[in-house]
Design a protein around this motif. Structure first.
Motif, short mmCIF file in Angstrom:
data_model
loop_
_atom_site.label_atom_id
_atom_site.label_comp_id
_atom_site.label_asym_id
_atom_site.label_seq_id
_atom_site.Cartn_x
_atom_site.Cartn_y
_atom_site.Cartn_z
N VAL A 60 0.84 -1.20 0.00
CA VAL A 60 0.00 0.00 0.00
C VAL A 60 0.87 1.25 0.00
CG1 VAL A 60 -1.57 1.34 1.47
CG2 VAL A 60 -2.00 -1.08 1.09
N LEU A 61 1.89 1.27 0.85
CA LEU A 61 2.78 2.43 0.93
C LEU A 61 3.55 2.62 -0.38
CD1 LEU A 61 4.13 2.10 4.57
CD2 LEU A 61 2.28 3.55 3.73
N SER A 62 3.90 1.53 -1.02
CA SER A 62 4.58 1.63 -2.31
C SER A 62 3.66 2.24 -3.37
CB SER A 62 5.05 0.24 -2.75
OG SER A 62 5.67 0.31 -4.00
N ARG A 63 2.40 1.79 -3.40
CA ARG A 63 1.44 2.37 -4.36
C ARG A 63 1.24 3.85 -4.09
NH1 ARG A 63 -1.48 -2.38 -3.49
NH2 ARG A 63 -2.88 -1.33 -2.03
N LEU A 64 1.11 4.20 -2.82
CA LEU A 64 0.90 5.59 -2.47
C LEU A 64 2.12 6.44 -2.80
CD1 LEU A 64 -1.10 7.59 -1.33
CD2 LEU A 64 -0.22 7.10 0.94
N ALA A 65 3.30 5.92 -2.55
CA ALA A 65 4.52 6.65 -2.90
C ALA A 65 4.59 6.89 -4.41
CB ALA A 65 5.76 5.89 -2.43
N ASP A 66 4.23 5.89 -5.20
CA ASP A 66 4.21 6.06 -6.66
C ASP A 66 3.19 7.11 -7.07
OD1 ASP A 66 6.15 4.11 -6.90
OD2 ASP A 66 4.75 2.53 -7.52
N ALA A 67 2.02 7.10 -6.44
CA ALA A 67 0.97 8.07 -6.77
C ALA A 67 1.41 9.49 -6.41
CB ALA A 67 -0.32 7.72 -6.04
N VAL A 68 2.04 9.65 -5.26
CA VAL A 68 2.52 10.97 -4.83
C VAL A 68 3.63 11.45 -5.77
CG1 VAL A 68 3.75 12.19 -2.99
CG2 VAL A 68 1.78 10.75 -2.44
N THR A 69 4.53 10.55 -6.15
CA THR A 69 5.60 10.91 -7.08
C THR A 69 5.02 11.34 -8.42
OG1 THR A 69 7.15 9.41 -5.99
CG2 THR A 69 7.67 10.05 -8.26
N ASP A 70 4.04 10.59 -8.93
CA ASP A 70 3.42 10.96 -10.20
C ASP A 70 2.70 12.30 -10.09
OD1 ASP A 70 2.81 10.41 -12.98
OD2 ASP A 70 0.74 10.13 -12.32
N ALA A 71 1.99 12.52 -8.99
CA ALA A 71 1.28 13.78 -8.79
C ALA A 71 2.27 14.94 -8.70
CB ALA A 71 0.41 13.73 -7.55
N ASP A 72 3.38 14.72 -8.01
CA ASP A 72 4.41 15.77 -7.91
C ASP A 72 4.99 16.06 -9.29
OD1 ASP A 72 5.99 17.58 -6.37
OD2 ASP A 72 7.68 16.20 -6.58
N GLY A 73 5.19 15.01 -10.09
CA GLY A 73 5.67 15.20 -11.46
C GLY A 73 4.67 15.97 -12.30
N LEU A 74 3.39 15.67 -12.11
CA LEU A 74 2.33 16.38 -12.83
C LEU A 74 2.34 17.87 -12.47
CD1 LEU A 74 -0.14 16.43 -14.68
CD2 LEU A 74 -1.52 15.71 -12.70
N VAL A 75 2.47 18.16 -11.19
CA VAL A 75 2.54 19.57 -10.75
C VAL A 75 3.74 20.24 -11.40
CG1 VAL A 75 2.96 21.07 -8.77
CG2 VAL A 75 1.34 19.20 -8.57
N ASP A 76 4.88 19.56 -11.39
CA ASP A 76 6.09 20.13 -11.99
C ASP A 76 5.89 20.38 -13.48
OD1 ASP A 76 8.80 20.99 -11.64
OD2 ASP A 76 9.42 19.20 -12.75
N GLU A 77 5.26 19.43 -14.18
CA GLU A 77 5.00 19.61 -15.61
C GLU A 77 4.06 20.79 -15.87
OE1 GLU A 77 3.85 16.03 -17.74
OE2 GLU A 77 5.00 14.86 -16.28
N ILE A 78 3.05 20.92 -15.03
CA ILE A 78 2.09 22.01 -15.21
C ILE A 78 2.76 23.36 -14.95
CG2 ILE A 78 0.02 23.07 -14.23
CD1 ILE A 78 -1.01 20.18 -13.73
#
Length: 141
Positions: A60-78
């Protein structure tokens, strides 16, 4: 409902209005989720599910870490990379939010158990003595 053109909660019956309501919900949820994106990484690093009562939370923590990393990347891209196509932005944002909604409680229990423990308070052994009245300050010569 048909005569008013609205559901019982006042949401318009039209599909276009539901799309707008969905977009509004996603926008609001995304803004709230950004707090998780900002604060979760150091807490995730501190979590040690193997040494907790819930070792199965590691996935669960691994999935959440991946989701947070992707969301942070999305923010950075935006913010820095320019335009992200609307459908891609929505899909990535919703995927991260959905992971948080699904797994957030397990993350919170791991974060709580991984938090530094506070020092115990010392017990008071002597009864408190009443304060004595102070003399008024002398003014002038």
């Amino acid at each position: 409902m048909n005569a008013s053109g609205r559901y019982s909660d006042a949401t318009p019956l039209s599909a276009a209005a539901l799309g707008a309501a969905t977009e509004l919900f996603l926008d609001h949820a995304w803004r709230r989720f950004l707090t998780v994106v900002d604060h979760a990484p150091p807490l995730l690093d501190r979590c040690r599910p193997a040494s907790s009562p819930w070792p199965d939370d590691a996935a669960v923590l691994s999935r959440l870490a991946d989701a947070v990393t992707d969301a942070d990347g999305l923010v950075d891209e935006i913010v820095h990379g320019g335009s992200v196509p609307e459908l891609e932005r929505r899909a990535r944002a919703w995927s991260a939010i959905e992971t948080w909604l699904t797994d957030g409680q397990k993350f919170l229990r791991q974060a709580r158990i991984s938090a530094p423990h506070r020092r115990p308070t010392l017990a008071v052994t002597a009864p408190a003595r009443p304060l004595t009245a102070a003399r008024p300050a002398r003014l002038g010569p």
